[in-house]
Design an enzyme around this catalytic site. Structure first.
Site, short mmCIF file in Angstrom:
data_model
loop_
_atom_site.label_atom_id
_atom_site.label_comp_id
_atom_site.label_asym_id
_atom_site.label_seq_id
_atom_site.Cartn_x
_atom_site.Cartn_y
_atom_site.Cartn_z
N TYR A 159 1.14 -0.86 0.10
CA TYR A 159 -0.12 0.11 0.00
C TYR A 159 1.11 1.70 -0.01
O TYR A 159 0.22 2.25 -0.18
CB TYR A 159 -0.30 -0.50 1.01
CG TYR A 159 -2.07 -0.97 1.16
CD1 TYR A 159 -2.97 -0.61 0.66
CD2 TYR A 159 -1.42 -2.30 1.57
CE1 TYR A 159 -4.18 -1.69 0.60
CE2 TYR A 159 -2.59 -3.52 0.81
CZ TYR A 159 -4.36 -3.14 0.85
OH TYR A 159 -5.10 -4.00 1.63
N LYS A 225 3.39 -14.34 5.39
CA LYS A 225 3.57 -15.00 4.73
C LYS A 225 4.89 -15.03 4.94
O LYS A 225 5.57 -15.51 3.55
CB LYS A 225 3.06 -14.83 3.19
CG LYS A 225 3.13 -15.52 2.21
CD LYS A 225 1.65 -16.73 2.37
CE LYS A 225 1.66 -17.47 1.68
NZ LYS A 225 1.78 -18.77 1.66
N ASP A 277 -2.26 -18.52 4.90
CA ASP A 277 -2.93 -18.99 4.31
C ASP A 277 -4.00 -20.24 4.96
O ASP A 277 -4.59 -19.65 4.83
CB ASP A 277 -2.69 -19.89 3.08
CG ASP A 277 -0.95 -19.96 3.25
OD1 ASP A 277 -0.61 -19.60 4.17
OD2 ASP A 277 -0.87 -21.26 2.64
N ASP A 301 -5.84 -6.31 5.04
CA ASP A 301 -7.49 -6.24 4.53
C ASP A 301 -7.87 -7.13 4.50
O ASP A 301 -9.42 -7.27 4.07
CB ASP A 301 -6.54 -5.18 3.11
CG ASP A 301 -8.14 -4.82 2.19
OD1 ASP A 301 -8.99 -4.43 3.36
OD2 ASP A 301 -7.63 -4.44 1.58
#
Ligand code: NAP
Length: 411
Positions: A159, A225, A277, A301
């Site tokens: 972002y 991640k 995930d 988000d």
């Protein structure tokens, strides 16, 4: 409670900070942005509910002096400026503000007014509590098991806005530079940069742990991640553990430590981490095992909307953007322009953001009164169109009527 202009507000009504602690006067000035599209409808309803709760809880001891500041379409129509300097100065001066949704201007150099506000004030923690209200239709079997607070890093990650269009000069230069470092990026690719810093990661995790300690939450999970992006998301996780161990040693225990000494788990705030995930599937299959999530920007988000969907959707999902001193509380959905001025949409998201604002001000009793009355209104099945269409035997009410029923339900 009145709407005042900024020049009528005296120093005595301004929030101040002393030794890092916020001091909130009983008669406090709060700037508000009513927002675009359905913003004015939900703001009117929210203001009524917040004022009623203050009156019922504190009689005349506490009061909000509302100061309107302009942003979005209303600001552009009146001042030819989407985000006027005066609005920014007022928020900076008064420290805490609340806002309805803002339209994203097409063209004109501003990507999103919401992102601009977060970056201008360095509101680095986006906080989204996700809790189920009994009776709300849900796509999952046990939505009552969801009781989470997400702390999403709000200023970094993909972002940050460093992105170059395919075949642009900048993209070509960057691809050439990467080649000089031994990396091959396919010619003609669009390229983006994902910066994640130690400072940005640590201050976000620090806020999440402080929240867990203050609110007696059992667990803070670092979601990342890092198995793929070792030096960004993986570093987020490492910095998260580092801040936990160096600044909260006496109050926390890591999952690794509780494996060795299980008793620690019941005494201290547990810190663990999960790959993003796997977190998505665990939040569907066993959400009751999680409590506070600290996440980088993009993961947060996705996760916050996915969690909000489990407990009834965006119409009732509140949010706050918080920095070291300034905080802006906001409806998390957009302007829903097709319903503008119809007194139709659910004001729940903004009302519950107001509850978060009350908690932030230390006015939690008034917030609790609203939450209880809100819950009662849902069990009475008197709801706006978004919930009515999913419930059986519900009574359809307008935005303003929903607010009135919440007020009636404040005992
Ligand atoms: P949106 O305004 O959130 O609306 C999408 C759909 O969500 C609506 O059509 C409606 O669903 C449902 N919805 C939204 N608010 C609701 C409410 N209060 N009560 C009940 N249902 C509600 O998303 P969008 O249409 O993509 O965006 C419109 C504008 O808002 C854009 O300019 C966007 O950039 C901006 N935006 C602003 C913010 C913000 O200010 N924080 C956030 C997101 C988007 P149904 O059609 O199924 O009834």
């Amino acid at each position: 409670m009145s709407i005042e202009t900024k020049d009528k507000i005296t120093e005595a009504s301004k929030i101040t900070f002393k030794d890092g602690k916020m001091i909130v006067p009983n008669k406090v000035a709060i700037p508000f942005i009513e927002g675009d599209g359905t913003g004015p409808d939900i703001w009117k309803a929210t203001k009524k509910v917040l004022e009623a709760a203050i009156k019922k809880t504190y009689k005349n001891e506490k009061e909000i002096l509302w100061v309107e500041v302009l942003a979005g379409q209303k600001a552009f129509d009146e001042k030819k400026d989407w985000l006027p300097k005066d609005t920014l100065d007022t928020i900076r001066e008064f420290k805490v503000a609340i806002k309805g949704p803002l339209t994203t201007p097409i063209g004109g150099g501003i990507r999103s007014l919401n992102v601009a506000l977060r970056q201008i004030f360095d509101l680095y923690a986006c906080i989204r509590p996700i809790k189920y209200f009994n009776g709300i239709p849900s796509p999952v079997r046990n939505p009552e098991k969801v009781n989470l607070t997400i702390f999403r890093e709000n200023t970094e990650d993909v972002y940050s806005g460093i992105e170059f269009k395919s075949n642009s000069d900048e993209a070509k230069k960057l691809i050439d530079f990467l080649k000089s470092l031994g990396h091959t990026v396919r010619a003609g690719s669009g390229v983006g940069i994902k910066p994640m810093s130690e400072l940005g990661s640590k201050r976000l995790v620090r806020k999440a742990i402080e929240y867990a300690i203050q609110n007696k939450k059992p667990l803070v999970t670092l979601v990342h991640k890092g198995n793929i992006m070792k030096f960004t998301e993986g570093a987020f996780c490492e910095w998260g553990y580092a801040v936990a161990k160096s600044e909260f040693r006496a109050q926390i225990a890591t999952e690794e430590e509780t494996n060795i000494n299980p008793a620690l788990g019941s005494e201290k705030v547990l810190i663990n981490d999960r790959i993003a995930d796997s977190m998505f599937q665990q939040l569907l299959t066993r959400p009751d095992q999680y409590s506070v999530l600290a996440t980088p920007n993009l993961n947060g988000d996705y996760l916050s909307d996915a969690c909000a969907a489990q407990v009834g959707g965006l119409g009732i999902a509140p949010g706050a953007n918080i920095g070291d001193e300034i905080a802006i509380f906001e409806a998390t959905h957009g302007t829903a322009p097709k319903y503008a001025n119809q007194d139709k949409v659910n004001p729940g998201s903004l009302i519950l953001s107001g509850v978060m604002m009350f908690d932030h001000l230390g006015w939690s009793e008034a917030g609790k009164l609203i939450v209880d009355a809100f819950a009662k209104t849902i069990t009475q099945k008197k709801v706006t169109y978004d919930l009515e269409r999913l419930m059986t035997d519900a009574t359809l009410v307008k935005t303003s009527e929903f607010a009135d029923i919440i007020i009636q339900n404040m005992n």
